[in-house]
Design an enzyme around this catalytic site. Structure first.
Site, PDB file in Angstrom:
ATOM      1  N   THR A  34      52.410  49.496  39.430  1.00 47.04           N
ATOM      2  CA  THR A  34      52.567  50.291  38.628  1.00 47.04           C
ATOM      3  C   THR A  34      51.485  50.199  37.377  1.00 47.04           C
ATOM      4  OG1 THR A  34      53.531  48.390  37.213  1.00 47.04           O
ATOM      5  CG2 THR A  34      55.081  49.713  38.641  1.00 47.04           C
ATOM      6  N   PRO A  73      51.890  52.018  31.527  1.00 49.58           N
ATOM      7  CA  PRO A  73      52.140  52.045  32.692  1.00 49.58           C
ATOM      8  C   PRO A  73      53.608  52.632  33.236  1.00 49.58           C
ATOM      9  CG  PRO A  73      51.720  49.442  31.965  1.00 49.58           C
ATOM     10  CD  PRO A  73      51.979  50.269  31.135  1.00 49.58           C
ATOM     11  N   LEU A  74      53.256  53.637  34.201  1.00 52.52           N
ATOM     12  CA  LEU A  74      54.683  53.954  34.492  1.00 52.52           C
ATOM     13  C   LEU A  74      55.483  52.997  35.462  1.00 52.52           C
ATOM     14  CD1 LEU A  74      54.061  58.025  35.165  1.00 52.52           C
ATOM     15  CD2 LEU A  74      55.717  56.779  33.694  1.00 52.52           C
ATOM     16  N   HIS A  75      56.229  52.234  35.162  1.00 57.69           N
ATOM     17  CA  HIS A  75      56.839  51.087  35.889  1.00 57.69           C
ATOM     18  C   HIS A  75      58.136  51.890  36.733  1.00 57.69           C
ATOM     19  CE1 HIS A  75      54.480  47.974  34.066  1.00 57.69           C
ATOM     20  NE2 HIS A  75      55.058  48.097  32.815  1.00 57.69           N
ATOM     21  N   ASP A  76      59.121  51.757  36.104  1.00 59.19           N
ATOM     22  CA  ASP A  76      60.371  52.179  37.002  1.00 59.19           C
ATOM     23  C   ASP A  76      60.361  53.629  37.470  1.00 59.19           C
ATOM     24  OD1 ASP A  76      61.303  49.948  36.406  1.00 59.19           O
ATOM     25  OD2 ASP A  76      62.574  50.374  34.143  1.00 59.19           O
TER      26      ASP A  76
END
Length: 319
Positions: free
Chosen positions: A196, A241-244
């Protein structure tokens, strides 16, 4: 093309919200239910947020089942980057839809048992602590036969943790649940901080998303702007950050990711390293691999993917 049946287990959460909004406009996915859990916020708030996001995204028909109100064994901890409500400074209208009477754990058991009988296996998307799924697995271990795979966001292997020196938030929030799931034998795809942190949602990206997302543009812009960590020293740029959302992207666009198989171990005894995820990359444990760990992400491709998906909210208004 037949749609993929999924359950979205989550703790909304700004990045959970982006993931949900993306899934809502993806006809390749059949969303059987949403199962909020205690995580970024207490359960009462994550349930409310899930109900509100369903209405924001125009999907009030998707059932929301309330999950576990605390981790399996430890005291709850909550997220640090989502504001007081879990949705930053964004205020959404009170939800009209209501939570289902059946609990998330019972829903998981019922749905996965029926899937096992019918041969229609379900993908479980875990975007938060894995308490709901772990409790279901402890109650009915045979539900593994109804799971196609678990695609989850959590852990940190070669990256340092984001909540402690060693541990990522979802794993730290309920390490015992993570241990149960990773020991269950179900196929797992793991999107950790190693993945991520390769996809930063930068201010220039936010402007692009706002320009294409139609009816949800104002809300999406507020959420994404709040997500900016402004920590260039750690991330190498502005943004967050583009986690999920990468969980949904992996299911829909797997060609944008590279993975490596490894046995995963979860630390759940040491207070110093609680929640640490350890990958046996080279077979030192003598144990078979238990997960596909995402090691590389096509960041430009991911941003383009989400732009195309979220632009569909303009199309929905036009229709």
């Amino acid at each position: 093309m037949k749609s993929v049946p999924i359950i979205i287990d989550c703790d909304p959460g700004i990045d959970d919200t982006i993931a949900l909004l993306t899934a809502f406009v993806s006809p390749e996915l059949e969303i059987l239910g949403i199962t909020p859990v205690c995580g970024n916020q207490p359960l009462e708030r994550t349930v409310r947020n899930a109900l509100q996001v369903c209405e924001l995204g125009g999907r009030p028909e998707i059932p929301v089942h309330a999950g576990c109100f605390r981790p399996m064994l430890r005291d709850p901890i909550y997220g640090q980057f989502h504001g007081k409500t879990g949705l930053g400074n964004t205020v959404l209208p009170d939800p009209v839809k209501t939570v289902e009477a059946m609990s998330a754990v019972d829903f998981l058991i019922d749905t996965l048992e029926r899937a096992a009988l019918s041969g229609e296996h379900v993908t479980v998307c875990c975007l938060g602590p894995m308490t709901n799924l772990a409790v279901a697995l402890r109650m009915r271990p045979q539900i593994t036969r109804g799971i196609a795979r678990v695609v989850m966001m959590g852990g940190a292997y070669r990256e340092p943790g984001n909540r402690t020196m060693t541990s990522e938030f979802n794993m730290l929030a309920d390490p015992h649940a993570a241990h149960v799931v990773f020991s269950s034998g179900v196929p797992i795809v793991a999107l950790a901080l190693d993945a991520t942190h390769q996809v930063m949602l930068k201010p220039e990206h936010v402007a692009q998303f706002v320009s294409v997302s139609g009816a949800i543009s104002k809300t999406l812009g507020e959420l994404m702007a709040f997500w900016d960590r402004n920590d260039v020293a750690r991330y190498g740029s502005r943004g967050g950050p583009l986690h999920d959302p990468l969980v949904i992207a992996y299911i829909l666009a797997p060609q944008l990711f590279e993975t490596a198989r490894a046995r995963v171990f979860i630390e759940y005894e040491s207070e110093l390293c609680m929640g640490q995820t350890i990958a046996d990359w080279y077979g030192k444990s003598g144990r078979e691999p238990s997960a596909e760990i995402v090691t590389k992400v096509n960041a430009e491709g991911i941003i383009a993917f989400f732009l195309e998906r979220l632009a569909r909210y303009t199309e929905k208004v036009a229709a």
